[in-house]
Design a protein around this motif. Structure first.
Motif, PDB file in Angstrom:
ATOM      1  N   LEU A  48       0.836  -1.211   0.000  1.00 36.37           N
ATOM      2  CA  LEU A  48       0.000   0.000   0.000  1.00 36.37           C
ATOM      3  C   LEU A  48       0.868   1.257   0.000  1.00 36.37           C
ATOM      4  O   LEU A  48       0.699   2.149   0.814  1.00 36.37           O
ATOM      5  N   SER A  50       2.786   4.339  -2.614  1.00 30.75           N
ATOM      6  CA  SER A  50       2.203   5.502  -3.278  1.00 30.75           C
ATOM      7  C   SER A  50       1.375   5.106  -4.501  1.00 30.75           C
ATOM      8  O   SER A  50       0.330   5.716  -4.752  1.00 30.75           O
ATOM      9  N   TYR A  51       1.798   4.117  -5.260  1.00 32.16           N
ATOM     10  CA  TYR A  51       1.019   3.776  -6.469  1.00 32.16           C
ATOM     11  C   TYR A  51      -0.349   3.193  -6.093  1.00 32.16           C
ATOM     12  O   TYR A  51      -1.368   3.556  -6.685  1.00 32.16           O
ATOM     13  N   SER A  52      -0.373   2.313  -5.101  1.00 30.73           N
ATOM     14  CA  SER A  52      -1.664   1.769  -4.645  1.00 30.73           C
ATOM     15  C   SER A  52      -2.537   2.869  -4.056  1.00 30.73           C
ATOM     16  O   SER A  52      -3.741   2.938  -4.331  1.00 30.73           O
ATOM     17  N   LYS A  78      -1.678   0.656   8.678  1.00 31.10           N
ATOM     18  CA  LYS A  78      -2.452   0.951   7.457  1.00 31.10           C
ATOM     19  C   LYS A  78      -3.764   0.141   7.421  1.00 31.10           C
ATOM     20  O   LYS A  78      -4.681   0.494   6.677  1.00 31.10           O
ATOM     21  N   PRO A 116       8.064  -3.364  -4.057  1.00 31.76           N
ATOM     22  CA  PRO A 116       9.357  -3.183  -4.724  1.00 31.76           C
ATOM     23  C   PRO A 116       9.672  -4.380  -5.646  1.00 31.76           C
ATOM     24  O   PRO A 116       9.297  -5.525  -5.356  1.00 31.76           O
ATOM     25  N   ASN A 117      10.369  -4.077  -6.732  1.00 40.08           N
ATOM     26  CA  ASN A 117      10.531  -5.040  -7.833  1.00 40.08           C
ATOM     27  C   ASN A 117      11.033  -6.424  -7.424  1.00 40.08           C
ATOM     28  O   ASN A 117      10.591  -7.437  -7.958  1.00 40.08           O
ATOM     29  N   HIS A 120       8.329  -8.908  -6.358  1.00 40.80           N
ATOM     30  CA  HIS A 120       7.238  -9.291  -7.260  1.00 40.80           C
ATOM     31  C   HIS A 120       7.133 -10.801  -7.410  1.00 40.80           C
ATOM     32  O   HIS A 120       6.041 -11.372  -7.325  1.00 40.80           O
ATOM     33  N   GLU A 137       3.060  -5.671 -11.055  1.00 39.64           N
ATOM     34  CA  GLU A 137       3.502  -4.348 -11.517  1.00 39.64           C
ATOM     35  C   GLU A 137       4.769  -4.458 -12.383  1.00 39.64           C
ATOM     36  O   GLU A 137       5.481  -5.451 -12.357  1.00 39.64           O
ATOM     37  N   LYS A 138       5.033  -3.395 -13.143  1.00 43.68           N
ATOM     38  CA  LYS A 138       6.266  -3.324 -13.926  1.00 43.68           C
ATOM     39  C   LYS A 138       7.401  -2.847 -13.039  1.00 43.68           C
ATOM     40  O   LYS A 138       7.120  -2.100 -12.094  1.00 43.68           O
ATOM     41  N   ARG A 166      -0.096  -0.026 -17.886  1.00 46.53           N
ATOM     42  CA  ARG A 166      -1.346   0.730 -18.063  1.00 46.53           C
ATOM     43  C   ARG A 166      -1.474   1.328 -19.457  1.00 46.53           C
ATOM     44  O   ARG A 166      -2.574   1.506 -19.975  1.00 46.53           O
ATOM     45  N   TRP A 206      14.055   2.925  -2.116  1.00 46.04           N
ATOM     46  CA  TRP A 206      14.335   1.552  -2.545  1.00 46.04           C
ATOM     47  C   TRP A 206      14.701   1.479  -4.032  1.00 46.04           C
ATOM     48  O   TRP A 206      15.408   0.572  -4.454  1.00 46.04           O
ATOM     49  N   LEU A 212      16.584  -4.296  -3.837  1.00 43.95           N
ATOM     50  CA  LEU A 212      15.128  -4.168  -3.895  1.00 43.95           C
ATOM     51  C   LEU A 212      14.629  -3.824  -5.298  1.00 43.95           C
ATOM     52  O   LEU A 212      13.535  -4.224  -5.697  1.00 43.95           O
ATOM     53  N   TYR A 224       9.312   1.603 -20.146  1.00 44.13           N
ATOM     54  CA  TYR A 224       8.364   2.406 -20.940  1.00 44.13           C
ATOM     55  C   TYR A 224       8.956   2.746 -22.307  1.00 44.13           C
ATOM     56  O   TYR A 224       8.265   2.683 -23.331  1.00 44.13           O
TER      57      TYR A 224
HETATM   58  P1  NAD Z   1       6.371   2.795  -2.792  1.00 44.12           P
HETATM   59  O1  NAD Z   1       7.724   2.893  -2.226  1.00 44.12           O
HETATM   60  O2  NAD Z   1       5.490   3.998  -2.713  1.00 44.12           O
HETATM   61  O3  NAD Z   1       5.576   1.598  -2.082  1.00 44.12           O
HETATM   62  C1  NAD Z   1       6.174   0.350  -1.851  1.00 44.12           C
HETATM   63  C2  NAD Z   1       5.333  -0.442  -0.878  1.00 44.12           C
HETATM   64  O4  NAD Z   1       6.023  -1.667  -0.598  1.00 44.12           O
HETATM   65  C3  NAD Z   1       5.141   0.274   0.467  1.00 44.12           C
HETATM   66  O5  NAD Z   1       3.826   0.070   0.910  1.00 44.12           O
HETATM   67  C4  NAD Z   1       6.119  -0.427   1.392  1.00 44.12           C
HETATM   68  O6  NAD Z   1       5.689  -0.448   2.740  1.00 44.12           O
HETATM   69  C5  NAD Z   1       6.117  -1.833   0.821  1.00 44.12           C
HETATM   70  N1  NAD Z   1       7.354  -2.565   1.123  1.00 44.12           N
HETATM   71  C6  NAD Z   1       7.417  -3.819   1.584  1.00 44.12           C
HETATM   72  N2  NAD Z   1       8.667  -4.205   1.799  1.00 44.12           N
HETATM   73  C7  NAD Z   1       9.442  -3.158   1.478  1.00 44.12           C
HETATM   74  C8  NAD Z   1      10.839  -2.939   1.528  1.00 44.12           C
HETATM   75  N3  NAD Z   1      11.685  -3.880   1.920  1.00 44.12           N
HETATM   76  N4  NAD Z   1      11.284  -1.737   1.137  1.00 44.12           N
HETATM   77  C9  NAD Z   1      10.462  -0.764   0.710  1.00 44.12           C
HETATM   78  N5  NAD Z   1       9.109  -0.921   0.662  1.00 44.12           N
HETATM   79  C10 NAD Z   1       8.620  -2.107   1.059  1.00 44.12           C
HETATM   80  O7  NAD Z   1       6.515   2.289  -4.279  1.00 44.12           O
HETATM   81  P2  NAD Z   1       5.462   2.417  -5.464  1.00 44.12           P
HETATM   82  O8  NAD Z   1       5.735   3.652  -6.213  1.00 44.12           O
HETATM   83  O9  NAD Z   1       4.085   2.199  -4.950  1.00 44.12           O
HETATM   84  O10 NAD Z   1       5.945   1.199  -6.410  1.00 44.12           O
HETATM   85  C11 NAD Z   1       5.577  -0.142  -6.172  1.00 44.12           C
HETATM   86  C12 NAD Z   1       5.635  -0.928  -7.473  1.00 44.12           C
HETATM   87  O11 NAD Z   1       4.729  -0.362  -8.387  1.00 44.12           O
HETATM   88  C13 NAD Z   1       7.001  -0.923  -8.159  1.00 44.12           C
HETATM   89  O12 NAD Z   1       7.246  -2.169  -8.759  1.00 44.12           O
HETATM   90  C14 NAD Z   1       6.864   0.140  -9.228  1.00 44.12           C
HETATM   91  O13 NAD Z   1       7.695  -0.076 -10.349  1.00 44.12           O
HETATM   92  C15 NAD Z   1       5.404  -0.006  -9.597  1.00 44.12           C
HETATM   93  N6  NAD Z   1       4.835   1.243 -10.089  1.00 44.12           N
HETATM   94  C16 NAD Z   1       4.204   1.243 -11.283  1.00 44.12           C
HETATM   95  C17 NAD Z   1       3.655   2.391 -11.796  1.00 44.12           C
HETATM   96  C18 NAD Z   1       2.922   2.369 -13.095  1.00 44.12           C
HETATM   97  O14 NAD Z   1       2.639   3.441 -13.631  1.00 44.12           O
HETATM   98  N7  NAD Z   1       2.579   1.204 -13.626  1.00 44.12           N
HETATM   99  C19 NAD Z   1       3.787   3.592 -11.085  1.00 44.12           C
HETATM  100  C20 NAD Z   1       4.428   3.574  -9.853  1.00 44.12           C
HETATM  101  C21 NAD Z   1       4.949   2.394  -9.365  1.00 44.12           C
END
Ligand code: NAD
Length: 383
Positions: A48, A50-52, A78, A116-117, A120, A137-138, A166, A206, A212, A224
């Protein structure tokens, strides 16, 4: 027949396999019971961040064929916030330890991995083993080997797999694909694409930690540009050369800062991409026999913008790309619509990323690519 995609079901029937064989082939799928008999699929977001929070959950309030039914989080605080905000029952909230219990939850049909990647693969495989359809996710994973493991797990479980690309569901991108497919401007001769942003001054994120992220700009944003080069040319590349540039080595200690790469395509077309965590960039340009077309911005959440050499402006009403993407995946499961961003596409892009890193490691030597043609048109076999 529940939770077994119509395509898998038809394939097994076509092969003359009866119900017992189908049960044996997809035990989890048959046992779990969810999916096709539902009007809307329940989606659980895993991670959960930023993207979620800012894109996927809001988009799931507007989707027609799926809705937010659960969450999986490693941050206990959360749980209540999301339960209250989205009216999610306690029984649909999981953490990373009890996540596998999701197998018993009929409210959840699709697990969407947004971690984080490098996490996945583990969570996609656990989701598949729990009998849930998977959106990953990508970038799909941090290696081709992990992509294979995810694809295999989904196949074995009889569940569908989509990548969070997307833009494959987005009208501007699909207009570009149409120009290429219908040769509106003739055969494509050249494509350029770039995707990058200035990642600021937070070295602890990360995305800059290779363990990560699996890699830097290339895995995060480069996918992209790779996608644009492929749907902009209508072909998979047959060779690549690449270069890496570092201007802030003290900040980008562990991951790539800026990469350029050059592709050749089977019809003789050539391509150039640039990706960076230090440069803002967001465009694609295609030159064909009788004109050109471009998108700028090409990769952001929209609205995108495009124009062509005939003076036309490419313009569509704005809709959430994430909404379109998740509805496309739900339609694939519910109505056997095409999977516009299948796992094989994510794997293809990871093969290209690995080839780019290989070329850089070899001082920019040409690396040849031998990719399956099926996903050459940005996800779908050319109609
Ligand atoms: P983010 O850092 O905002 O969120 C990461 C989430 O993973 C957090 O909730 C965090 O608590 C959790 N997490 C669990 N273990 C973790 C660890 N060891 N270290 C860090 N965080 C940990 O990242 P995000 O921007 O939400 O990205 C998440 C995924 O979504 C990535 O794979 C990113 O490439 C992908 N993404 C895709 C798009 C898109 O447009 N398709 C946009 C943004 C992100």
């Amino acid at each position: 027949m529940k939770n077994l995609s119509r395509r898998n079901f038809n394939t097994l029937m076509a092969k003359g396999m009866g119900t017992a064989a189908i049960m044996a082939a997809t035990p989890l799928a048959c046992a779990m019971g969810s999916g096709q008999d539902k009007k809307k699929l329940g989606v659980a977001l895993v991670g959960l961040g930023s993207y979620s929070t800012y894109q996927l959950a809001p988009a799931l309030q507007d989707t027609q064929h799926c809705y937010l039914s659960g969450v999986v989080t490693g941050t206990p605080e959360k749980e209540q916030i999301w339960a209250d905000k989205y009216n999610i029952p306690k029984k649909n909230i999981y953490n990373y330890q009890n996540f596998d219990d999701i197998a018993k939850n009929d409210d959840i049909d699709v697990v969407y991995v947004v971690l984080p990647n490098s996490m996945h693969a583990e969570f996609c495989i656990r989701a598949a083993k729990a009998g849930k359809h998977v959106i990953c996710e990508k970038p799909m994973a941090v290696s081709v080997e992990e992509c294979d493991a995810i694809i295999e797990a989904c196949k074995n479980a009889g569940v569908e797999l989509g990548i969070g690309y997307r833009l494959q569901s987005e009208p501007y991108t699909n207009e570009v694909k149409r120009f290429v497919r219908e040769k509106t401007f003739g055969d494509v001769r050249y494509v350029s694409a770039d995707a990058g942003y200035y990642s600021g001054s937070n070295p602890d994120q990360w995305r800059l930690n290779k363990e990560l992220s699996g890699g830097g700009a290339l895995l995060n944003m480069g996918v992209y540009a790779i996608q644009s080069a492929i749907y902009g040319s209508g072909q998979n590349p047959v060779s690549v050369t690449a270069q890496e540039y570092s201007t802030r080595p003290e900040y980008f200690k562990d991951t790539d800062e800026t990469i350029t790469a050059q592709f050749t395509f089977p019809n003789g077309a050539v391509g150039n991409i640039m990706t960076s965590h230090n440069i803002n960039a967001n465009s694609m340009y295609v030159s064909a026999e009788r004109g050109w077309f471009q998108l700028q911005p090409a990769n952001s959440y929209g609205p995108l913008s495009g124009r062509t050499s005939t003076g036309d402006v490419i313009e569509f009403p704005h809709e959430s790309q994430q909404k379109l993407q998740m509805d496309d995946f739900a339609k694939h499961i519910l109505f056997d619509a095409p999977n516009v961003a299948p796992g094989e596409m994510g794997k293809r892009d990871m093969i290209i990323c690995e080839a780019i890193y290989e070329s850089i490691a070899k001082g920019g030597q040409k690396v040849t690519l031998d990719l399956e043609p099926d996903y050459g048109f940005g996800g779908l076999p050319t109609p």
